[in-house]
Each structure stands twice: as C-alpha cells, then as structure tokens.
Design an enzyme around this catalytic site. Structure first.
Site, mmCIF file in Angstrom:
data_model
loop_
_atom_site.group_PDB
_atom_site.id
_atom_site.type_symbol
_atom_site.label_atom_id
_atom_site.label_comp_id
_atom_site.label_asym_id
_atom_site.label_seq_id
_atom_site.Cartn_x
_atom_site.Cartn_y
_atom_site.Cartn_z
ATOM 1 N N CYS A 199 -4.041 8.509 0.444
ATOM 2 C CA CYS A 199 -5.029 8.994 -0.517
ATOM 3 C C CYS A 199 -4.998 10.527 -0.499
ATOM 4 O O CYS A 199 -3.917 11.107 -0.658
ATOM 5 C CB CYS A 199 -6.388 8.380 -0.149
ATOM 6 S SG CYS A 199 -7.817 8.769 -1.141
ATOM 7 N N ASP A 254 -1.642 2.122 -9.923
ATOM 8 C CA ASP A 254 -2.585 3.112 -9.402
ATOM 9 C C ASP A 254 -3.194 3.899 -10.562
ATOM 10 O O ASP A 254 -2.502 4.690 -11.214
ATOM 11 C CB ASP A 254 -1.857 4.050 -8.437
ATOM 12 C CG ASP A 254 -2.798 4.952 -7.657
ATOM 13 O OD1 ASP A 254 -3.885 5.266 -8.174
ATOM 14 O OD2 ASP A 254 -2.442 5.348 -6.534
ATOM 15 N N HIS A 297 -4.149 1.849 -6.083
ATOM 16 C CA HIS A 297 -4.467 2.917 -5.132
ATOM 17 C C HIS A 297 -5.082 2.303 -3.874
ATOM 18 O O HIS A 297 -5.905 1.397 -3.955
ATOM 19 C CB HIS A 297 -5.452 3.898 -5.769
ATOM 20 C CG HIS A 297 -5.582 5.184 -5.020
ATOM 21 N ND1 HIS A 297 -4.622 6.177 -5.084
ATOM 22 C CD2 HIS A 297 -6.544 5.649 -4.192
ATOM 23 C CE1 HIS A 297 -5.001 7.199 -4.326
ATOM 24 N NE2 HIS A 297 -6.166 6.898 -3.784
#
Length: 249
Positions: free
Chosen positions: A128, A185, A217
C-alpha cells in the site's frame, strides 16, 4: 525450507532526536543473517505487518518494521474500516520524501549495528503506501532488493513535493526491484503500472512487474476483505526468491 524459531521485540531507533518505534524479529539461532525492512500500509505497524516481519525471521532474516508515521502519530495502528482508511490517508498525505528517506537510512544504520546482521546490503518490502515508500527509498545505496506491493501514486505524486512524482527517481534505483499489482486495483490504473514498468526498463533497472488478474488493492493482506489467496500465494515465493538471490549470495 524449515521455519526457524524466532525472537521478537519492540524497540526504539533514534534519528536526530526522533524516537522511531520499531518491531524487530530475528532467528533465535546464532549466526549472521541478511536484513529486511518491512514498510507498513497506511494502517500503521499493525498485526498484519508484524506477522509479515515474523515470517521473514522464520525464513532466516533479521526483519524490522519501523513506524513511518512516528513524526505524525506515535503508536498509531488500526484496522481496515472506512474511518481508519481516512485517518491513515490523512497521515500519508502529511509525510515528506526527505524524512522517509532519512528514517529508512537510520533504520539501515541501526541494523548494521547488530552483530547478527550481514553488512552487505538489505532488502525492503512494502505494502500500500509502503509499496510507494520502498520504491522511493530503493535509491539508498545499501538497498539491494525491493519488493513493492500495490504502491499507489508512484507515477503522479511524491510525498511532500508538489509537482513531482516518485517514478522520476527510477534512474537512481540501486538494486533489483519486483513490483506486484492487482489488475482490479481501483487505486492504481493499469496505465500507471505500464508507466512504472517502462521507467524500469528504460533505465535498465533489474526488475520484474507482476500483474494479478482479479486481484484488488491489498490482495496480500489476509486480514482485509480484498485478500486474494491465489495472488498472495504466488507472490510470496517470488519475494523469497528475490531476497535469496540478492541478499544471501
């Protein structure tokens, strides 16, 4: 590979008066091991990040997870609610590239003080926001291997520097870099993945970019709703292969 027995501790690394909370895991057995720095998501050094840190220690690494929000929110860790995402993003948007580079360099310097750590280069892995940070800090000379998981904003943002993008630092990457992205994502359009891949290729950076069909994601985190076991289980051996090749040699 047989998993090693490990020891863990929470400690503080000092960087010019800043006390950085860090989570350290290492094999119990005597020896000298390569080191890996684990960089958090926007959710802090939480249970998932500590788990990944322990997993590396079980594989024969000295692994450490420094709190990269220490300047903004000491002790911050949270789960994955919508409210937590907003808070985590607000801290992310206040970070600065030069401070992140300084804090990770200080972490490397600390690792090099440990008698259990090989002094021939370290690996980094981030998820992330951490995936963005490890791309940024891969320019540090001691970093020999980087595993960047779904780092958003690499192509259009650099922490604390308006009008700049972290991808611009690609020519200065020192080691080998693997990047992992989910093709579903919502935070990272595939066009941005293309830009990253082209930048790595154009600058002759030893690298591979892995794209996972159907993965969103956060696909590596088994505590998030977006966890994709097939993608995560494919990516983990690739990370271990990268670090084994670049750090154990």
């Amino acid at each position: 590979m047989t998993q090693l027995n490990i020891t863990t501790e929470t400690l503080v690394i000092e960087n010019d008066g800043l006390k950085i909370d860090s989570y350290l895991a290492m094999p119990k057995e005597e020896g000298v091991f390569p080191a890996v720095i684990v960089i958090q998501e926007i959710f802090g050094v939480n249970d998932h990040i500590r788990d990944v840190t322990r997993r590396f220690a079980q594989q024969g690494y000295v692994a450490i997870a420094p709190a990269i929000y220490q300047r903004l929110a000491p002790g911050f860790e949270t789960g994955y609610t919508a409210e937590a995402i907003e808070i985590g993003r607000s801290y992310k948007n206040q970070t600065k590239a030069d401070e992140l580079l300084s804090d990770i360099q200080t972490t490397i310097d600390y690792l090099y003080t440990l008698p259990q750590v090989k002094k021939t280069g370290v690996g980094t892995i981030g998820f992330c926001f951490g995936g963005h940070v490890v791309y940024l800090v891969s320019t540090l000379p001691q970093i020999k291997a980087t595993a960047s998981f779904y780092g958003a904003g690499i192509t259009n943002w650099k922490p604390g520097e308006d009008g700049k993008a972290t991808v611009e630092s690609t020519p200065n990457i020192k080691g080998k870099l693997y990047a992992f992205f989910g093709m579903e994502d919502a935070s990272i359009p595939q066009e941005q993945v293309d830009i990253i891949e082209k930048a790595l290729q154009d600058n002759n950076i030893p690298s591979q970019v892995f794209r996972y069909q159907g993965a969103e994601h956060g696909f590596f985190c088994d505590q998030r709703g977006s966890y994709n076991p097939e993608a995560a289980q494919d990516a983990w051996p690739k990370v271990l292969e990268l670090f084994k090749t670049e750090l154990l040699g």
